[in-house]
Design a protein around this motif. Structure first.
Motif, PDB file in Angstrom:
ATOM      1  N   LYS A 106      -1.230  -2.079  -7.787  1.00 55.13           N
ATOM      2  CA  LYS A 106      -2.743  -2.148  -7.245  1.00 55.13           C
ATOM      3  C   LYS A 106      -3.290  -3.466  -7.400  1.00 55.13           C
ATOM      4  CE  LYS A 106      -6.713   0.415  -7.079  1.00 55.13           C
ATOM      5  NZ  LYS A 106      -7.909   1.412  -7.716  1.00 55.13           N
ATOM      6  N   TRP A 107      -3.236  -4.071  -8.532  1.00 57.11           N
ATOM      7  CA  TRP A 107      -3.640  -5.296  -8.357  1.00 57.11           C
ATOM      8  C   TRP A 107      -2.932  -6.370  -7.467  1.00 57.11           C
ATOM      9  CZ3 TRP A 107      -1.940 -10.153  -9.782  1.00 57.11           C
ATOM     10  CH2 TRP A 107      -2.963 -11.227 -10.182  1.00 57.11           C
ATOM     11  N   VAL A 108      -1.654  -6.313  -7.557  1.00 59.74           N
ATOM     12  CA  VAL A 108      -0.986  -7.111  -6.667  1.00 59.74           C
ATOM     13  C   VAL A 108      -1.170  -7.046  -5.048  1.00 59.74           C
ATOM     14  CG1 VAL A 108       1.488  -7.500  -5.749  1.00 59.74           C
ATOM     15  CG2 VAL A 108       1.147  -7.492  -8.135  1.00 59.74           C
ATOM     16  N   SER A 109      -1.460  -5.600  -4.727  1.00 63.23           N
ATOM     17  CA  SER A 109      -2.009  -5.690  -3.333  1.00 63.23           C
ATOM     18  C   SER A 109      -3.030  -6.011  -3.174  1.00 63.23           C
ATOM     19  CB  SER A 109      -1.731  -3.724  -3.056  1.00 63.23           C
ATOM     20  OG  SER A 109      -2.707  -3.391  -3.811  1.00 63.23           O
ATOM     21  N   GLU A 110      -4.225  -5.947  -4.043  1.00 62.87           N
ATOM     22  CA  GLU A 110      -5.461  -6.616  -3.779  1.00 62.87           C
ATOM     23  C   GLU A 110      -5.369  -8.083  -3.817  1.00 62.87           C
ATOM     24  OE1 GLU A 110      -7.752  -5.172  -7.014  1.00 62.87           O
ATOM     25  OE2 GLU A 110      -7.965  -3.164  -6.049  1.00 62.87           O
ATOM     26  N   LYS A 111      -4.747  -8.687  -4.661  1.00 63.59           N
ATOM     27  CA  LYS A 111      -4.491 -10.200  -4.659  1.00 63.59           C
ATOM     28  C   LYS A 111      -3.843 -10.683  -3.419  1.00 63.59           C
ATOM     29  CE  LYS A 111      -7.023 -11.317  -8.365  1.00 63.59           C
ATOM     30  NZ  LYS A 111      -8.092 -11.691  -8.132  1.00 63.59           N
ATOM     31  N   LEU A 112      -2.795 -10.044  -3.159  1.00 64.60           N
ATOM     32  CA  LEU A 112      -2.287 -10.219  -1.551  1.00 64.60           C
ATOM     33  C   LEU A 112      -3.228 -10.532  -0.748  1.00 64.60           C
ATOM     34  CD1 LEU A 112       0.884 -10.940  -1.526  1.00 64.60           C
ATOM     35  CD2 LEU A 112       0.846  -8.822  -0.222  1.00 64.60           C
ATOM     36  N   VAL A 166       0.844  -1.074   0.121  1.00 63.45           N
ATOM     37  CA  VAL A 166      -0.190  -0.087   0.155  1.00 63.45           C
ATOM     38  C   VAL A 166       0.804   1.137   0.116  1.00 63.45           C
ATOM     39  CG1 VAL A 166      -1.735   1.176   1.244  1.00 63.45           C
ATOM     40  CG2 VAL A 166      -1.934  -1.242   1.126  1.00 63.45           C
ATOM     41  N   TYR A 167       1.762   1.075   0.786  1.00 58.69           N
ATOM     42  CA  TYR A 167       3.001   2.330   0.929  1.00 58.69           C
ATOM     43  C   TYR A 167       3.480   2.426  -0.416  1.00 58.69           C
ATOM     44  CZ  TYR A 167       7.442   4.337   1.744  1.00 58.69           C
ATOM     45  OH  TYR A 167       8.389   5.453   1.567  1.00 58.69           O
ATOM     46  N   LEU A 168       3.967   1.459  -1.018  1.00 60.81           N
ATOM     47  CA  LEU A 168       4.571   1.601  -2.505  1.00 60.81           C
ATOM     48  C   LEU A 168       3.528   2.213  -3.427  1.00 60.81           C
ATOM     49  CD1 LEU A 168       6.867   0.644  -4.211  1.00 60.81           C
ATOM     50  CD2 LEU A 168       5.786  -1.483  -4.721  1.00 60.81           C
ATOM     51  N   GLN A 169       2.126   1.984  -3.370  1.00 62.93           N
ATOM     52  CA  GLN A 169       1.292   2.400  -4.010  1.00 62.93           C
ATOM     53  C   GLN A 169       1.247   3.863  -4.373  1.00 62.93           C
ATOM     54  OE1 GLN A 169      -1.346  -0.073  -5.386  1.00 62.93           O
ATOM     55  NE2 GLN A 169      -2.477   1.289  -6.667  1.00 62.93           N
ATOM     56  N   ALA A 170       1.379   4.468  -2.979  1.00 57.46           N
ATOM     57  CA  ALA A 170       1.411   5.828  -2.618  1.00 57.46           C
ATOM     58  C   ALA A 170       2.417   6.463  -3.182  1.00 57.46           C
ATOM     59  CB  ALA A 170       1.020   6.057  -1.316  1.00 57.46           C
ATOM     60  N   THR A 171       3.486   6.030  -2.980  1.00 56.11           N
ATOM     61  CA  THR A 171       4.790   6.539  -3.454  1.00 56.11           C
ATOM     62  C   THR A 171       4.793   6.924  -4.842  1.00 56.11           C
ATOM     63  OG1 THR A 171       6.103   4.301  -3.166  1.00 56.11           O
ATOM     64  CG2 THR A 171       6.234   5.872  -1.574  1.00 56.11           C
ATOM     65  N   LEU A 172       4.298   5.581  -5.645  1.00 57.85           N
ATOM     66  CA  LEU A 172       4.245   5.436  -7.163  1.00 57.85           C
ATOM     67  C   LEU A 172       3.292   6.557  -7.648  1.00 57.85           C
ATOM     68  CD1 LEU A 172       4.427   1.619  -8.048  1.00 57.85           C
ATOM     69  CD2 LEU A 172       6.204   3.256  -8.368  1.00 57.85           C
ATOM     70  N   ASP A 173       2.227   6.923  -6.919  1.00 57.16           N
ATOM     71  CA  ASP A 173       1.540   7.955  -7.383  1.00 57.16           C
ATOM     72  C   ASP A 173       2.255   9.429  -7.260  1.00 57.16           C
ATOM     73  OD1 ASP A 173      -1.307   6.510  -5.934  1.00 57.16           O
ATOM     74  OD2 ASP A 173      -0.792   6.278  -7.818  1.00 57.16           O
ATOM     75  N   ARG A 174       3.297   9.332  -6.552  1.00 55.85           N
ATOM     76  CA  ARG A 174       4.024  10.681  -6.510  1.00 55.85           C
ATOM     77  C   ARG A 174       4.919  10.749  -7.632  1.00 55.85           C
ATOM     78  NH1 ARG A 174       6.772  11.853  -1.533  1.00 55.85           N
ATOM     79  NH2 ARG A 174       6.892   9.578  -1.139  1.00 55.85           N
ATOM     80  N   TYR A 175       5.208   9.764  -8.352  1.00 52.22           N
ATOM     81  CA  TYR A 175       6.270   9.889  -9.344  1.00 52.22           C
ATOM     82  C   TYR A 175       5.797  10.606 -10.612  1.00 52.22           C
ATOM     83  CZ  TYR A 175       9.790   6.775  -7.166  1.00 52.22           C
ATOM     84  OH  TYR A 175      10.578   5.947  -6.284  1.00 52.22           O
ATOM     85  N   ASP A 176       6.632  11.156 -11.192  1.00 54.55           N
ATOM     86  CA  ASP A 176       6.273  12.019 -12.504  1.00 54.55           C
ATOM     87  C   ASP A 176       6.336  10.950 -13.543  1.00 54.55           C
ATOM     88  OD1 ASP A 176       7.659  15.189 -11.577  1.00 54.55           O
ATOM     89  OD2 ASP A 176       5.554  14.326 -11.308  1.00 54.55           O
TER      90      ASP A 176
END
Lengths: 227, 648
Positions: A144-150, A123-133
């Motif tokens: 996102k899919w991975v975190s859900e499936k996990l 989840v944290y990774l997802q948030a940080t990736l959103d900040r990337y340009d």
């Protein structure tokens, strides 16, 4: 009036019972079926399929991230920056011979530990990736899919443990205020390397889960020939 | 003792010195490098390295590794199993999911050199061995063969327990080709290949790869020969061959049937040169003067620009409806004339003069038929007249016919008739100009007795293709038929004057003078009308011609005979029928602008005819048209060319 309610309760009694039952029999992998019907083998197969999928997608995500954000010279030295995997402290067997020596219970528990330890960092990774340009949508979708499936995998393993080991486990409570620590505005390269390490470690751990589950399956079907 | 030690020292120094001198080439070893590390089954792995320069001294290498999360440094446990410059890690020393930090050290007497460290994880360096026991067999599926390839995973890879998951790939090619055909088989250990070439030899190879790792080497080639199955395709080829042969036969037959017309379509016959009246002998003689003179057309090009429309002549028919005998006689003459001229057919396929000639004959016969019919309707006046008329008719026909024929077929002479409709201001002047050219022709046309040359002006259409038939009737009605055969268009298209359109029949009435002339054994006065010109309203101005004299005087020159200046009517063949009647005193001019058959006669002077432009006395205006009958005062109309008048 009270008599009416009593009658209602009497009539709805079976429904109440049935409603309460599926909680721990719920199929985690998308299909709802009645608990007695799902077999242990089928459940294990589905869990293994989940683990395989998760590993494949995480491998793709890591490659994507590596191509886009990691400078070429740093690609080969994943741990140079000193970031270690967060799960290094977990007592996971690291060789085949070791794995062959541990019990089924321990296998399942190892898997569960791995899964549970990765839910929040993803989840944290997802948030940080959103900040990337310029992070491609494909990368974001995959993570996102991975975190859900996990999360689904975790539930499946819990059910499996309950079935195989007759132990009741509780799923991790997803808390919003987890380990999310934003260091203000971190340096870009540092952030990139940290995320890169995170993705690599997760990829490795996903592979671990897959292998462990497969070995478990082998033991279930053919105890003596599983090397 | 001191001496020996000193000597030893000296020797040592010398040795060191020499070594030092030589040792300019000696150096610590060069930097080694790890080339690759591979694990065949994810349980063991091997690392190979490359040594750098050895510095001239014996160099030893050592490999040290450090596991992730541990600071302990270990040395390679096995340097020999995997060969030279390699380090083999067995199962006990291999941990997966753990990063190894490996370094190679090269050392010699002068020093040691460390290589760059390499981090590896065994999971990611798996390269299995190639699949084993590759078998290829030929099987049949509904008569069509296919290849079935099956194999086994490498025996070291533990795919049964799921420790390694392998995916396979195979490639196929014909023995004589260079390109391989790749097939991805997934995790299955068997594959079918279809669409084989019969009788060909195929080469098959298989390789595998873990879901994360490197492709293995290709397995050893398996050869397989596909048997021939051409037998099955034979009936189809036989059918195709028969069908093609059938189509070919049909085409040949069609070509044979229509060959001639096809040949004409592709290679149309080339028309030869055809100039009417032009003798090809002249060309053969080779005398250019004669050729050119014969080609010269007097009066062409016209000195004045004619109105093309005015020059259009199609068919002018002056019909004498009675006198069957005359018709018969004329028919004889007709035949005589025909025979005399003859129509020599030649190889010239485009010869139109012959055709036109025959057409003229046909028309002539037509006129004869009409005449016969008319004769039945009318009574005959007298045999004497008929006889006289016959005589007259004979000659007239003869010459008329000759005149008709001569310009067409006579050899050595081309008669071109000046345009009748050239807008010559004065008929007299034009007459003069025409006279000379027409003189020659007139000689053939009219005898001196009947047709005084001076009094006649004979003008035909420029094309010279007008034909005349003079048929006199007992009632002094005769019709002149001036035709322009349509078949001559090929020769006359160049000239606009010669576009024939409609037919105009003009019935001229033999004037009483002519009759009078006929009554006498030797008629000398041939009265006929001269066509003066055609004005812009397509009105043919006719001028009565007195025998041997001019006609300008007008009234005094009135014919004694009947006056054929009234249009009787139009027969059903669109011919003007002129009616003869006794002229009245004082009537010198007749205006025939409005011919309705009522017999009204208006003096020219009193009439207001806008079309008439020539203020000449005794000008009989003759209007030609489809439904008009033209009355000629005297005699018969010599030449008439007209076309359909639009205003009628």
């Amino acid at each position: 009036m009270v008599i009416q309610r009593a009658v209602w309760v009497l009539f709805l009694w079976p429904y109440l019972l049935t409603c309460s039952l599926p909680l721990d029999c719920r199929e985690d992998h998308g299909s709802f079926s009645r608990c007695p019907s799902i077999s242990q083998e089928k459940l294990l197969d589905r869990v293994i399929q989940h683990a395989e999928l998760i590993y494949r997608v995480s491998e793709e995500s890591c490659s994507l991230f590596e191509e886009m954000f990691v400078p070429f010279p740093l690609q080969l030295q994943r741990n140079q920056a000193g970031y270690a995997c967060i799960t290094k402290t977990l007592p996971i067997p690291s060789s085949k011979s070791e794995i062959q020596q541990i019990s089924d219970k321990w296998l399942l528990h190892s898997v569960l530990m791995l899964v549970q330890s990765w839910i929040e960092p993803l989840v944290y990774l997802q948030a940080t990736l959103d900040r990337y340009d310029g992070a491609p949508d494909m990368l974001l979708n995959k993570t996102k899919w991975v975190s859900e499936k996990l999360i689904s995998l975790e539930q499946g393993v819990v059910v499996l443990i309950k079935k195989m080991l007759n132990e009741g486990m509780t799923t991790t409570a997803y808390s919003e205020q987890g380990l999310l620590q934003f260091d203000g505005q971190p340096e870009m390269l540092e952030s990139v390397m940290r995320d890169y390490t995170l993705l690599s470690c997760f990829k490795k751990d996903a592979h671990k889960m897959e292998i462990l589950l497969k070995l478990l399956k082998c033991r279930q079907t053919d105890t003596y020939n599983c090397a | 003792m001191m001496k020996t030690s000193a000597e030893v020292n000296l020797l040592l120094l010398l040795l060191v010195f020499t070594l030092h001198v030589k040792g300019m080439r000696y150096s610590p070893p060069g930097k080694p490098a790890l080339t690759r590390c591979r694990s065949p089954e994810k349980e063991t792995f091997t690392c190979w390295w490359e040594s750098g320069s050895d510095g001239g001294l014996p160099t030893t290498h050592a490999l040290f590794y450090r596991k992730e999360n541990s600071e302990a440094v270990y040395e390679c446990p096995d340097y020999r199993t995997a060969g030279e410059n390699s380090c083999f890690f067995n199962k006990n020393n291999t941990s997966i999911w753990v990063s190894y930090n490996i370094t190679v050290v090269a050392s010699n007497a002068l020093g040691s050199t460390f290589s760059d460290p390499v981090d590896i994880d065994v999971v990611y360096i798996v390269k299995p061995n190639h699949p084993e026991m590759v078998t290829v067999t030929v099987l049949e599926d509904k008569g069509w063969p296919f290849l079935r390839v099956s194999w086994e995973p490498p025996h070291k890879a533990d795919t049964r327990s799921g420790w390694i998951t392998l995916i396979y790939e195979l490639r196929v090619k014909l023995e004589e080709e260079n390109d391989w055909e790749m097939h991805l088989a997934g995790q299955q250990k068997m594959f079918n290949i279809f669409s084989l070439r019969s009788g060909g030899t195929y080469l098959v190879q298989v390789r595998c790869k873990p879901d994360h790792g490197f492709w293995s080497e290709w397995s050893s080639t398996s050869y397989i020969k596909v048997p021939d199955y051409i037998q099955r395709e034979k009936p189809m080829w036989v059918l195709i061959t028969c069908f093609c042969a059938f189509i070919f036969l049909i085409l040949t037959w069609l070509l044979h049937m229509n060959g001639h017309s096809l040949k004409d379509f592709i290679l149309p016959p080339v028309p030869g040169p055809k100039i009417r009246g032009f003798d090809k002998q002249l060309l053969k003689n080779g005398k250019s003067d004669e050729i050119f003179s014969s080609l010269v057309v007097s009066g062409f090009p016209p000195t004045t620009s004619p109105n093309c429309e005015d020059l259009l002549v199609e068919y002018l028919e002056v019909y004498v409806p009675e006198e069957q005998e005359l018709m018969e006689e004329s028919k004889d003459l007709h035949d005589i004339c025909l025979k005399s001229e003859g129509c020599t057919s030649d190889s010239d396929s485009g010869r139109g003069s012959c055709d036109s000639h025959t057409l003229l004959m046909d028309k002539f016969r037509e006129a004869k038929e009409e005449k016969r019919q008319r004769d039945q309707e009318k009574s005959r006046t007298g045999t004497e007249d008929q006889r006289q008329q016959k005589d007259w008719e004979e000659e007239g026909l003869t010459y008329a016919y000759e005149d008709m024929v001569s310009p067409n077929i006579s050899s050595g002479r081309v008669e071109t008739w000046p345009s009748l409709f050239s807008p010559l201001p004065q008929y007299s002047s034009s007459r003069h100009s025409q006279k000379s050219s027409l003189e020659k022709a007139k000689k053939h046309c009219f005898s001196d007795s009947l047709f005084p040359p001076g009094s006649t002006s004979f003008s035909l259409d420029q094309g010279g293709q007008t034909t005349m038939e003079a048929i006199r009737s007992s009632n002094r009605e005769f019709s002149l038929r001036i035709k322009q055969p349509h078949l001559l268009h090929s020769h006359t298209q160049a000239r606009c004057q010669l576009q024939a359109h409609s037919e105009v029949n003009i019935s001229s009435i033999g004037c009483k003078q002519a009759l009078g002339g006929l009554r006498s054994p030797a008629p000398h006065s041939a009265e006929y009308v001269e066509v003066q010109r055609v004005n812009e309203e397509n009105t043919v101005l006719l001028q009565p011609v007195e025998s041997g004299h001019g006609h300008i005087d007008g009234c005094s020159q009135l014919p004694l005979g009947k006056d054929y200046s009234r249009v009787q009517g139009v027969d059903r063949y669109n011919r003007l029928l002129l009616k003869g009647e006794v002229p009245q005193e004082g009537d010198c001019l007749y205006d025939y602008q409005d011919m309705t058959g009522d017999g009204t006669e208006n003096c020219y002077t009193s009439s207001s005819v806008p079309s008439i432009q020539k203020p000449t006395a005794c000008i009989h205006t003759v209007i030609m048209g489809h439904d008009e009958m033209v009355l000629a005062e005297n005699g018969y109309i010599d030449t008439l060319t007209a076309r359909t008048l639009p205003n009628y």
